[in-house]
Design a protein around this motif. Sequence first.
Motif, mmCIF file in Angstrom:
data_model
loop_
_atom_site.group_PDB
_atom_site.id
_atom_site.type_symbol
_atom_site.label_atom_id
_atom_site.label_comp_id
_atom_site.label_asym_id
_atom_site.label_seq_id
_atom_site.Cartn_x
_atom_site.Cartn_y
_atom_site.Cartn_z
ATOM 1 N N TYR A 21 0.830 -1.212 0.000
ATOM 2 C CA TYR A 21 0.000 0.000 0.000
ATOM 3 C C TYR A 21 0.860 1.255 0.000
ATOM 4 C CZ TYR A 21 -3.292 3.531 1.637
ATOM 5 O OH TYR A 21 -4.048 4.670 1.766
ATOM 6 N N VAL A 22 1.905 1.268 0.807
ATOM 7 C CA VAL A 22 2.789 2.436 0.857
ATOM 8 C C VAL A 22 3.438 2.680 -0.505
ATOM 9 C CG1 VAL A 22 4.957 3.305 1.833
ATOM 10 C CG2 VAL A 22 3.221 2.340 3.338
ATOM 11 N N ASP A 23 3.900 1.614 -1.147
ATOM 12 C CA ASP A 23 4.550 1.766 -2.455
ATOM 13 C C ASP A 23 3.569 2.243 -3.520
ATOM 14 O OD1 ASP A 23 6.908 0.933 -1.325
ATOM 15 O OD2 ASP A 23 6.704 -1.154 -1.966
ATOM 16 N N LEU A 24 2.388 1.621 -3.576
ATOM 17 C CA LEU A 24 1.407 2.017 -4.577
ATOM 18 C C LEU A 24 0.864 3.413 -4.301
ATOM 19 C CD1 LEU A 24 -0.612 -1.275 -5.193
ATOM 20 C CD2 LEU A 24 1.210 -0.277 -6.568
ATOM 21 N N LEU A 25 0.753 3.761 -3.015
ATOM 22 C CA LEU A 25 0.290 5.109 -2.675
ATOM 23 C C LEU A 25 1.293 6.157 -3.129
ATOM 24 C CD1 LEU A 25 -1.802 6.893 -1.283
ATOM 25 C CD2 LEU A 25 -0.555 6.560 0.863
ATOM 26 N N ALA A 26 2.581 5.869 -2.986
ATOM 27 C CA ALA A 26 3.604 6.799 -3.466
ATOM 28 C C ALA A 26 3.499 6.979 -4.981
ATOM 29 C CB ALA A 26 4.999 6.299 -3.083
ATOM 30 N N GLU A 27 3.259 5.895 -5.711
ATOM 31 C CA GLU A 27 3.078 5.994 -7.162
ATOM 32 C C GLU A 27 1.801 6.761 -7.501
ATOM 33 O OE1 GLU A 27 3.569 5.534 -11.257
ATOM 34 O OE2 GLU A 27 4.961 5.451 -9.561
ATOM 35 N N LEU A 28 0.743 6.537 -6.711
ATOM 36 C CA LEU A 28 -0.502 7.276 -6.927
ATOM 37 C C LEU A 28 -0.284 8.772 -6.738
ATOM 38 C CD1 LEU A 28 -3.674 7.121 -7.272
ATOM 39 C CD2 LEU A 28 -3.757 7.173 -4.769
ATOM 40 N N LYS A 29 0.415 9.145 -5.684
ATOM 41 C CA LYS A 29 0.695 10.562 -5.448
ATOM 42 C C LYS A 29 1.538 11.142 -6.577
ATOM 43 C CE LYS A 29 0.522 10.382 -0.380
ATOM 44 N NZ LYS A 29 1.326 10.531 0.873
ATOM 45 N N SER A 60 5.067 20.477 -8.463
ATOM 46 C CA SER A 60 4.806 19.044 -8.585
ATOM 47 C C SER A 60 5.963 18.225 -8.042
ATOM 48 C CB SER A 60 4.553 18.692 -10.055
ATOM 49 O OG SER A 60 4.416 17.293 -10.224
ATOM 50 N N ALA A 61 7.186 18.646 -8.374
ATOM 51 C CA ALA A 61 8.365 17.901 -7.914
ATOM 52 C C ALA A 61 8.476 17.929 -6.396
ATOM 53 C CB ALA A 61 9.623 18.477 -8.549
ATOM 54 N N SER A 62 8.120 19.048 -5.784
ATOM 55 C CA SER A 62 8.199 19.133 -4.323
ATOM 56 C C SER A 62 7.198 18.190 -3.667
ATOM 57 C CB SER A 62 7.954 20.571 -3.866
ATOM 58 O OG SER A 62 6.642 20.996 -4.201
ATOM 59 N N GLN A 63 5.979 18.104 -4.235
ATOM 60 C CA GLN A 63 4.980 17.201 -3.670
ATOM 61 C C GLN A 63 5.339 15.736 -3.929
ATOM 62 O OE1 GLN A 63 2.500 18.420 -1.693
ATOM 63 N NE2 GLN A 63 3.592 20.338 -2.036
ATOM 64 N N GLN A 64 5.925 15.471 -5.101
ATOM 65 C CA GLN A 64 6.364 14.101 -5.379
ATOM 66 C C GLN A 64 7.519 13.705 -4.468
ATOM 67 O OE1 GLN A 64 6.841 13.026 -9.575
ATOM 68 N NE2 GLN A 64 5.556 14.760 -10.155
ATOM 69 N N ALA A 65 8.422 14.655 -4.201
ATOM 70 C CA ALA A 65 9.536 14.371 -3.288
ATOM 71 C C ALA A 65 9.019 14.141 -1.874
ATOM 72 C CB ALA A 65 10.539 15.515 -3.310
ATOM 73 N N LYS A 66 7.980 14.901 -1.480
ATOM 74 C CA LYS A 66 7.374 14.690 -0.159
ATOM 75 C C LYS A 66 6.709 13.315 -0.102
ATOM 76 C CE LYS A 66 5.878 16.035 3.931
ATOM 77 N NZ LYS A 66 4.988 14.923 4.291
ATOM 78 N N ALA A 67 6.053 12.898 -1.204
ATOM 79 C CA ALA A 67 5.441 11.571 -1.249
ATOM 80 C C ALA A 67 6.502 10.487 -1.147
ATOM 81 C CB ALA A 67 4.632 11.416 -2.537
ATOM 82 N N ALA A 68 7.646 10.687 -1.811
ATOM 83 C CA ALA A 68 8.732 9.707 -1.732
ATOM 84 C C ALA A 68 9.283 9.619 -0.310
ATOM 85 C CB ALA A 68 9.837 10.076 -2.719
ATOM 86 N N LEU A 69 9.382 10.771 0.368
ATOM 87 C CA LEU A 69 9.860 10.769 1.751
ATOM 88 C C LEU A 69 8.860 10.058 2.664
ATOM 89 C CD1 LEU A 69 11.929 11.648 3.860
ATOM 90 C CD2 LEU A 69 10.749 13.854 4.011
ATOM 91 N N ASP A 70 7.572 10.314 2.447
ATOM 92 C CA ASP A 70 6.551 9.614 3.244
ATOM 93 C C ASP A 70 6.654 8.106 3.045
ATOM 94 O OD1 ASP A 70 5.617 12.012 4.188
ATOM 95 O OD2 ASP A 70 3.929 12.144 2.800
ATOM 96 N N ALA A 71 6.852 7.687 1.795
ATOM 97 C CA ALA A 71 6.981 6.258 1.519
ATOM 98 C C ALA A 71 8.220 5.679 2.173
ATOM 99 C CB ALA A 71 7.013 6.016 0.007
ATOM 100 N N ALA A 72 9.311 6.447 2.182
ATOM 101 C CA ALA A 72 10.546 5.964 2.811
ATOM 102 C C ALA A 72 10.371 5.804 4.317
ATOM 103 C CB ALA A 72 11.698 6.929 2.517
ATOM 104 N N ILE A 73 9.506 6.656 4.917
ATOM 105 C CA ILE A 73 9.231 6.546 6.346
ATOM 106 C C ILE A 73 8.231 5.431 6.622
ATOM 107 C CG2 ILE A 73 8.319 7.809 8.352
ATOM 108 C CD1 ILE A 73 9.275 10.372 6.980
ATOM 109 N N GLY A 74 7.347 5.177 5.629
ATOM 110 C CA GLY A 74 6.310 4.170 5.813
ATOM 111 C C GLY A 74 4.948 4.759 6.104
ATOM 112 N N LEU A 75 4.747 6.027 5.744
ATOM 113 C CA LEU A 75 3.484 6.700 6.009
ATOM 114 C C LEU A 75 2.463 6.394 4.932
ATOM 115 C CD1 LEU A 75 4.741 10.247 7.103
ATOM 116 C CD2 LEU A 75 3.723 8.512 8.568
#
Length: 428
Positions: free
Chosen positions: A132-140, A408-423
């Motif tokens: 879910y975390v991985d797919l959510l990051a791709e969705l974001k 867009s890049a800032s929000q995608q980078a934030k999504a990648a950071l959330d995924a790295a944390i497991g959010l």
Amino acid sequence: MQKRCHRLLCLALLWSISLWGTGLRLGWAAEPEALTLRQLAQELRARNPQFVQAEQERAQIEARIPQALAWDQPMIGMEQTPMPRSPLNINGSQGMSYRLTQTMSFPGKKRLAADILEAEAGSAGAQIDGLYVDLLAELKRQYYQLLALQQQAAINHNTLERLNQIKQVAKVRYANNAAAFVDYMNAQVAHGSAENDVYQTQRQIEQTQQALNTLIGRSPAQPLAVAVEPLLDLNLPSLAELTQQAHGLHPNLRDSAYRLQAARKSLDLAKKAYYPDVQVILTKNSNHPPYGLAGNEYGVEVDLILPTWFFEREKAGVSEANAGVISAQAGAELAWRQVQLSIANAYSQLQQVIKEKELLQQRRMPEAQAAYRLALNTYANNAGDFNGLLLAQQNLRDTELSAAWVDSASQQAKAALDAAIGLGMESP
């Protein structure tokens, strides 16, 4: 008069129905409801086939737990003996017995086997959360990319309006013999190039919508609209705080912890193999063969199922389980290092994007806007170079696109950071 009004009403109704049918044939349809990012995430979790597959795999493991705790199957037998002349001479047998055999594992073995399955089910659940975390990051990523493309489409239309303005200025100057006709032609060429950008951007928007539809388990061709939401706050805690947050949150770490737990339980179960299991046999004897139940003579037999000769199999099993524990410990350490590395990389990427965004907002955008206004006013007042005006317009467009994509890049980078944390979406 009343009949005439009735006839007119019928004609109007028929005309409305005809228009409605024509609209259906031409593909007219109501605009789809704009979905928020949270609604897209809910669709992802509910409809993506990968979750259905993963949930059923976990259900299979959980269904094995009561099987592991259940008693071994009993065995019922019947014996006739002695039987003179032939083993098929049932009617000639002189005695018979009924036998009930039950095998019982050494205390603790079944519980350990169930514990192993429970740990494996927990591991499967952690893997589902990780999916879910991985797919959510791709969705974001797809969501913010779509917003950037829609903003790019608006910038393209603004560019067309500016180029139309430049064309009119060049036309007026040419009419006043203050500019060459080639200036107008160059403006026309730039306008045609901008129109091509409009078509390309629309194609990219459609492709991104199709990718989003596929991700949330819908048909790629289904109409999709997304709601524009306020950008997330990019105030960052320290890297140490984020790493500590991930330590108890990331699904991969929970998965490795469950795997280590299962490996340790497997080692305990392997050590239990040195202890014998028990087999109990209850017998009822009868002197009325072949099927008689008369008689009240009973027998009890207790057997010990001993380990193999010289414990060779048991020693190998313990060695195998020990290796599994060491492997699981190394896997847990590796998972933690990978999570730390992912967080550090995503954190660094987000910091870089934030600096680029600040530079665009504070310097590049105001400078590009001022340069274009100055170039347009100068050219409109019969001064300045036309190529300089086109260059100023192109620089302004590029800067506007950079601003759109840096958001867009800032929000995608934030999504990648959330995924790295497991959010996930449900996390704070």
